[in-house]
Structures are given as structure tokens and as C-alpha cells.
Design an enzyme around this catalytic site. Structure first.
Site, PDB file in Angstrom:
ATOM      1  N   HIS A 147       0.835  -1.202   0.000  1.00 54.73           N
ATOM      2  CA  HIS A 147       0.000   0.000   0.000  1.00 54.73           C
ATOM      3  C   HIS A 147       0.876   1.260   0.000  1.00 54.73           C
ATOM      4  O   HIS A 147       0.648   2.187  -0.785  1.00 54.73           O
ATOM      5  CB  HIS A 147      -0.905  -0.016   1.238  1.00 54.73           C
ATOM      6  CG  HIS A 147      -1.691   1.234   1.463  1.00 54.73           C
ATOM      7  ND1 HIS A 147      -3.012   1.368   1.088  1.00 54.73           N
ATOM      8  CD2 HIS A 147      -1.346   2.418   2.034  1.00 54.73           C
ATOM      9  CE1 HIS A 147      -3.444   2.572   1.416  1.00 54.73           C
ATOM     10  NE2 HIS A 147      -2.448   3.225   1.997  1.00 54.73           N
ATOM     11  N   GLU A 148       1.885   1.278   0.862  1.00 56.99           N
ATOM     12  CA  GLU A 148       2.753   2.452   0.954  1.00 56.99           C
ATOM     13  C   GLU A 148       3.624   2.616  -0.295  1.00 56.99           C
ATOM     14  O   GLU A 148       3.830   3.726  -0.777  1.00 56.99           O
ATOM     15  CB  GLU A 148       3.625   2.367   2.211  1.00 56.99           C
ATOM     16  CG  GLU A 148       2.848   2.299   3.516  1.00 56.99           C
ATOM     17  CD  GLU A 148       1.867   3.445   3.694  1.00 56.99           C
ATOM     18  OE1 GLU A 148       2.079   4.517   3.105  1.00 56.99           O
ATOM     19  OE2 GLU A 148       0.878   3.255   4.425  1.00 56.99           O
ATOM     20  N   HIS A 151       1.585   4.237  -2.893  1.00 56.76           N
ATOM     21  CA  HIS A 151       1.505   5.693  -2.716  1.00 56.76           C
ATOM     22  C   HIS A 151       2.673   6.368  -3.438  1.00 56.76           C
ATOM     23  O   HIS A 151       2.501   7.368  -4.144  1.00 56.76           O
ATOM     24  CB  HIS A 151       1.558   6.060  -1.232  1.00 56.76           C
ATOM     25  CG  HIS A 151       0.217   6.092  -0.560  1.00 56.76           C
ATOM     26  ND1 HIS A 151      -0.875   6.751  -1.091  1.00 56.76           N
ATOM     27  CD2 HIS A 151      -0.206   5.571   0.623  1.00 56.76           C
ATOM     28  CE1 HIS A 151      -1.906   6.626  -0.270  1.00 56.76           C
ATOM     29  NE2 HIS A 151      -1.532   5.903   0.761  1.00 56.76           N
ATOM     30  N   GLU A 224      -6.279   7.020  -1.185  1.00 60.24           N
ATOM     31  CA  GLU A 224      -6.241   5.821  -0.351  1.00 60.24           C
ATOM     32  C   GLU A 224      -6.852   4.629  -1.090  1.00 60.24           C
ATOM     33  O   GLU A 224      -6.342   3.508  -1.011  1.00 60.24           O
ATOM     34  CB  GLU A 224      -6.969   6.058   0.967  1.00 60.24           C
ATOM     35  CG  GLU A 224      -6.247   6.989   1.921  1.00 60.24           C
ATOM     36  CD  GLU A 224      -4.846   6.512   2.259  1.00 60.24           C
ATOM     37  OE1 GLU A 224      -4.674   5.287   2.505  1.00 60.24           O
ATOM     38  OE2 GLU A 224      -3.927   7.341   2.266  1.00 60.24           O
TER      39      GLU A 224
END
Length: 296
Positions: A147-148, A151, A224
Site C-alpha cells: 500500500h505504501e 503511494h 487511499e
């Protein structure tokens, strides 16, 4: 106290730097040569320098600031198997996402959380809390890291900085126009900029700033969903869903205010009008979106 002092010192330094930039650009004020009318060109320069300048300086020092606000320690030489696994996992995910290897760090916090920051896709930081490492399985941590990394790969930090810069510029510009109108038309001040201008500009900037934050936070919530989808693509949908489910059961302790938008888990969730001022969508909504996705 340390966080407050760091915040104040940083912002004072930014104001000094931007004031020097304005001086180098030959800025002398927002009034025209007569001293009565607004010079809209000069006002736009003033608004843009402070609107974009503050945002980009904050982005440029974001890794430095994040490390000091959270106490994150970059893993330069893994001390144990867990740290070695963290570095290797991020390395593999970064390669698959087509970005440079981010710095990998761990910070001490009982709350399960993680964040990514940095000024570019090839100059980023990915950090996880000790609470996340303790409370999640390896598959769930892998999903959080994905997930990071997503980003970073999506360029979310730069995108949010640009959006923040645009809305800041409009807020600064419009609030001064409103202040000038009140000072000249309502209070009938005919010389220079009176007290009415400054008071009205401050109030208008606060009001418009709150409204503008709704726009920025909307894009923050949307990113997100994209990062969740990217995490599902890199680590697997079920792992990503399991990680979000685990976050629901963990301690709800947000990151410092200046970094709350960068964590995988935001402030305690709100609904209705409260949702407009949240950096993250409700976890249930994020999980539902993933369940509808085509990622396996």
C-alpha cells in the site's frame, strides 16, 4: 512539546525563505502605483509564492520532518531477520512498481500504522510502526508495505502538494481581494491598507481555508482507494483486505497532525459531514471497494 517547537521553527524558517524569494522577485506590495488600487499581478505573485512555496518546501523536507516527528530509524544494516525481511520486501515491491528503492524505517508506537513520504518516486521513505509489526502477520505487513509503495509509485505526495499549492494560492488571493473590498467600499478607507483590510483578510483566509481543505481532503481520500488497489495488485487482494480488517481491531492512534494524511490508518473514522474533513475513507468502505475489485 518537541513536536510543537519543531513545527514552529520549521514554519518560521519557511516564512523567512519565502520572504527572501519575494524580495528577489522585486515584490514591493499589492497596491498599484497610486497606492489606492490593487495590483492584481503583484497580488497573484505574492499568493503563488506563499501558496506553492510553503507546500513544496514542506514536501522537500518531508522525510527529514517525518523522521523527527515519529522517531523513525532508517534500516541501514538489518539487525534481525524481521528488519531484513522488511527491506527485502520493499525492494522487491519497488522493483515491480518501477520506482527507486525507498528508505525503509521502523518507529516506536503501539498503534499499528505505516506511512510513506518523500519528494519524488525515487527519493522516498516507507516506515512501519513496531505495533504493526507485532500485531500483524507477515502477509498482512506485506500488504501494508505494498500500500505504501503504491503511494510512492502513484506520485501521491507530489500530487497532493500541487493540489494544496493551487488551493492555497486561491485562498490567499481571494481573501486579500475581499479584505480590500471591505476596507475600501464598506469602511471607506482611501489611503493605503487599513486595519479593516488586515482583519478581514485574516478572517476570510481562515474561512476560505476551511472550505478549501474539503477539496484537498477529498483527493486525499481518493488516493487511499488507489493505494489499496495498488497494494492488492502487488501483494494480493486477500492480504490487503486482511490487513485493513486487522487495522479495524487495532489501537486507533493517528500519526502527528502534520503527517496524518500519509499513514495507512487515519484518525478515528467519521460519517456524514465529518467525513468531509477526514484524510482517509472509513475502513469498511475501503474493504468493500477491494472486495468489488478484480485483483486476486
Amino acid at each position: 512539546m518537541k513536536r510543537i517547537a519543531l513545527f514552529l521553527i520549521t514554519n518560521i524558517a519557511i516564512l523567512v525563505v519565502l520572504s527572501i524569494v519575494l524580495s528577489l522577485l522585486g515584490f514591493t506590495g499589492i497596491l498599484d502605483e497610486t497606492g489606492r488600487g490593487l495590483d492584481y499581478g503583484s497580488l497573484l505573485v505574492f499568493a503563488a509564492v506563499f501558496g506553492f512555496g510553503g507546500s513544496f518546501i514542506s514536501l522537500a523536507i518531508s522525510k527529514w520532518m517525518a523522521k523527527r516527528l515519529t522517531g523513525a530509524k532508517v534500516i541501514t544494516s538489518p539487525r534481525n531477520q524481521a528488519e531484513a525481511w522488511l527491506v527485502e520486501t520493499v525492494k522487491n515491491q519497488a522493483a515491480r512498481a518501477g520506482i527507486g528503492m525507498p528508505e525503509v524505517a521502523v518507529y516506536d508506537s503501539d498503534a499499528p500504522n505505516a506511512f510513506a513520504t518523500g519528494m519524488s518516486k525515487n527519493n522516498a521513505l516507507v516506515a512501519v510502526s513496531t505495533g504493526l509489526m507485532r500485531s500483524m502477520t507477515q502477509d498482512e505487513v506485506e500488504a501494508v508495505l505494498a500500500h505504501e509503495v503504491s503511494h510512492v509509485a502513484n506520485g501521491d505526495m507530489v500530487t497532493l502538494t500541487l493540489i494544496q499549492g493551487v488551493v492555497n494560492t486561491f485562498v490567499i488571493f481571494i481573501s486579500r481581494v475581499v479584505g480590500y473590498f471591505v476596507d475600501r467600499v464598506i469602511l471607506k478607507n482611501e489611503e493605503g491598507l487599513g486595519l479593516g483590510f488586515f482583519i478581514t483578510s485574516i478572517v476570510a483566509q481562515i474561512v476560505f481555508g476551511i472550505l478549501a481543505s474539503v477539496v484537498v481532503l477529498y483527493f486525499s481520500r481518493e488516493r487511499e482507494y488507489r493505494a489499496d488497489a495498488g497494494g492488492a495488485k502487488l501483494a494480493g487482494r486477500e492480504k490487503m483486505i486482511a490487513a485493513l480488517e486487522k487495522l479495524k481491531r487495532g489501537a486507533q492512534e493517528p500519526l502527528p497532525e502534520q503527517m496524518s494524511a500519509f499513514g495507512i490508518n487515519g484518525k478515528p473514522e467519521g460519517h456524514g459531514l465529518k467525513l468531509l474533513f477526514m484524510t482517509h475513507p472509513p475502513l469498511d468502505d475501503r474493504i468493500a471497494a477491494l472486495k468489488k475489485s478484480s485483483f486476486q
